[in-house]
Design a protein around this motif. Sequence first.
Motif, PDB file in Angstrom:
ATOM      1  N   ARG A  11     -37.437  -4.256  37.514  1.00 23.32           N
ATOM      2  CA  ARG A  11     -36.924  -5.599  37.766  1.00 23.32           C
ATOM      3  C   ARG A  11     -37.199  -6.500  36.555  1.00 23.32           C
ATOM      4  O   ARG A  11     -36.313  -7.213  36.076  1.00 23.32           O
ATOM      5  CB  ARG A  11     -37.570  -6.183  39.016  1.00 23.32           C
ATOM      6  N   VAL A  12     -38.425  -6.470  36.064  1.00 24.78           N
ATOM      7  CA  VAL A  12     -38.782  -7.279  34.899  1.00 24.78           C
ATOM      8  C   VAL A  12     -38.064  -6.776  33.652  1.00 24.78           C
ATOM      9  O   VAL A  12     -37.630  -7.573  32.807  1.00 24.78           O
ATOM     10  CB  VAL A  12     -40.314  -7.274  34.694  1.00 24.78           C
ATOM     11  N   ALA A  13     -37.914  -5.456  33.539  1.00 32.90           N
ATOM     12  CA  ALA A  13     -37.238  -4.891  32.370  1.00 32.90           C
ATOM     13  C   ALA A  13     -35.786  -5.364  32.289  1.00 32.90           C
ATOM     14  O   ALA A  13     -35.283  -5.666  31.201  1.00 32.90           O
ATOM     15  CB  ALA A  13     -37.285  -3.367  32.424  1.00 32.90           C
ATOM     16  N   ARG A  14     -35.115  -5.428  33.443  1.00 31.48           N
ATOM     17  CA  ARG A  14     -33.730  -5.905  33.445  1.00 31.48           C
ATOM     18  C   ARG A  14     -33.657  -7.371  33.008  1.00 31.48           C
ATOM     19  O   ARG A  14     -32.779  -7.750  32.214  1.00 31.48           O
ATOM     20  CB  ARG A  14     -33.124  -5.739  34.841  1.00 31.48           C
ATOM     21  N   MET A  15     -34.581  -8.188  33.516  1.00 31.17           N
ATOM     22  CA  MET A  15     -34.590  -9.590  33.126  1.00 31.17           C
ATOM     23  C   MET A  15     -34.920  -9.755  31.647  1.00 31.17           C
ATOM     24  O   MET A  15     -34.338 -10.592  30.950  1.00 31.17           O
ATOM     25  CB  MET A  15     -35.601 -10.363  33.980  1.00 31.17           C
ATOM     26  N   HIS A  16     -35.858  -8.948  31.175  1.00 26.76           N
ATOM     27  CA  HIS A  16     -36.227  -9.011  29.759  1.00 26.76           C
ATOM     28  C   HIS A  16     -35.047  -8.614  28.885  1.00 26.76           C
ATOM     29  O   HIS A  16     -34.797  -9.222  27.826  1.00 26.76           O
ATOM     30  CB  HIS A  16     -37.413  -8.088  29.481  1.00 26.76           C
ATOM     31  N   GLU A  84     -41.793 -12.987  38.432  1.00 25.89           N
ATOM     32  CA  GLU A  84     -41.679 -11.533  38.475  1.00 25.89           C
ATOM     33  C   GLU A  84     -42.621 -10.895  37.446  1.00 25.89           C
ATOM     34  O   GLU A  84     -43.258  -9.865  37.719  1.00 25.89           O
ATOM     35  CB  GLU A  84     -40.230 -11.103  38.191  1.00 25.89           C
ATOM     36  N   PHE A  85     -42.720 -11.520  36.283  1.00 27.10           N
ATOM     37  CA  PHE A  85     -43.623 -11.018  35.248  1.00 27.10           C
ATOM     38  C   PHE A  85     -45.072 -11.111  35.699  1.00 27.10           C
ATOM     39  O   PHE A  85     -45.863 -10.180  35.508  1.00 27.10           O
ATOM     40  CB  PHE A  85     -43.417 -11.808  33.953  1.00 27.10           C
TER      41      PHE A  85
END
Length: 241
Positions: A11-16, A84-85
């Motif tokens: 989830r965080v990887a997609r936002m990043h 989320e982070f």
Amino acid sequence: MMVNDDEQFFRVARMHSELTGLDSQLESIERRHAVGVAVTRLEMSLPIEAEDRTALEEEASELRARAAELQHERTAVQWQMVPEFLTLVELEFSRLDSIIGPSGWADLPERCSDTLETVTRSFVDRLTNAVDQWNHVGETLTQFSSGLPVTDSQRSTHDADASADSIATRIGPNERGNYQGIEVGGRSVELVSRRREAEGFLAGLETRFHALMSEVRTQLQRQDDSSTEVELELSSAHERL
């Protein structure tokens, strides 16, 4: 529903990834804006047609508008990513605590050495306990054989009738008249030294450990060393436009 590390990581990887893409677009706009500014500054030395100047001004205005849109989108993604982070941080730190311990990395090498010492002592204790059990059986059976029809392995002469009736062979006696064990039915239990066996075990372990360390070092030298720093390419395009 509980969130696991993998779900939160992706989830965080997609936002990043989305945030990085927006930063990349902002940087591209900044470069195009910088080119336009440079061309405008050349007006004093190079003649620029009025229509070209108008096109540059229009492009600059479009770039500022697009940069504002991207910056607004970036801010939205950033605020969505923050909680989320932080959730991922909590999950990852908890995972590290379960693996390494809450005290962190500082004393981990020492604690790993303590673990090695503890394991080694455990195996030495296991070995000496086995030696004690082995010797206990040997001593007990040898002692209980006294008075029974048995032979001694070190007697120079044997009574033929006694040898024929023998049910066991005692190992010995030595020069002090002591026995070192007993053999019954083809199986023998010869007494062993606890100290000698432990020293032999540790010496063998040390040899194998040195060989293992040499092999591990060789493997590490063949691998690329991972960075001990996290390099971040800070983007400030959105701040300069």
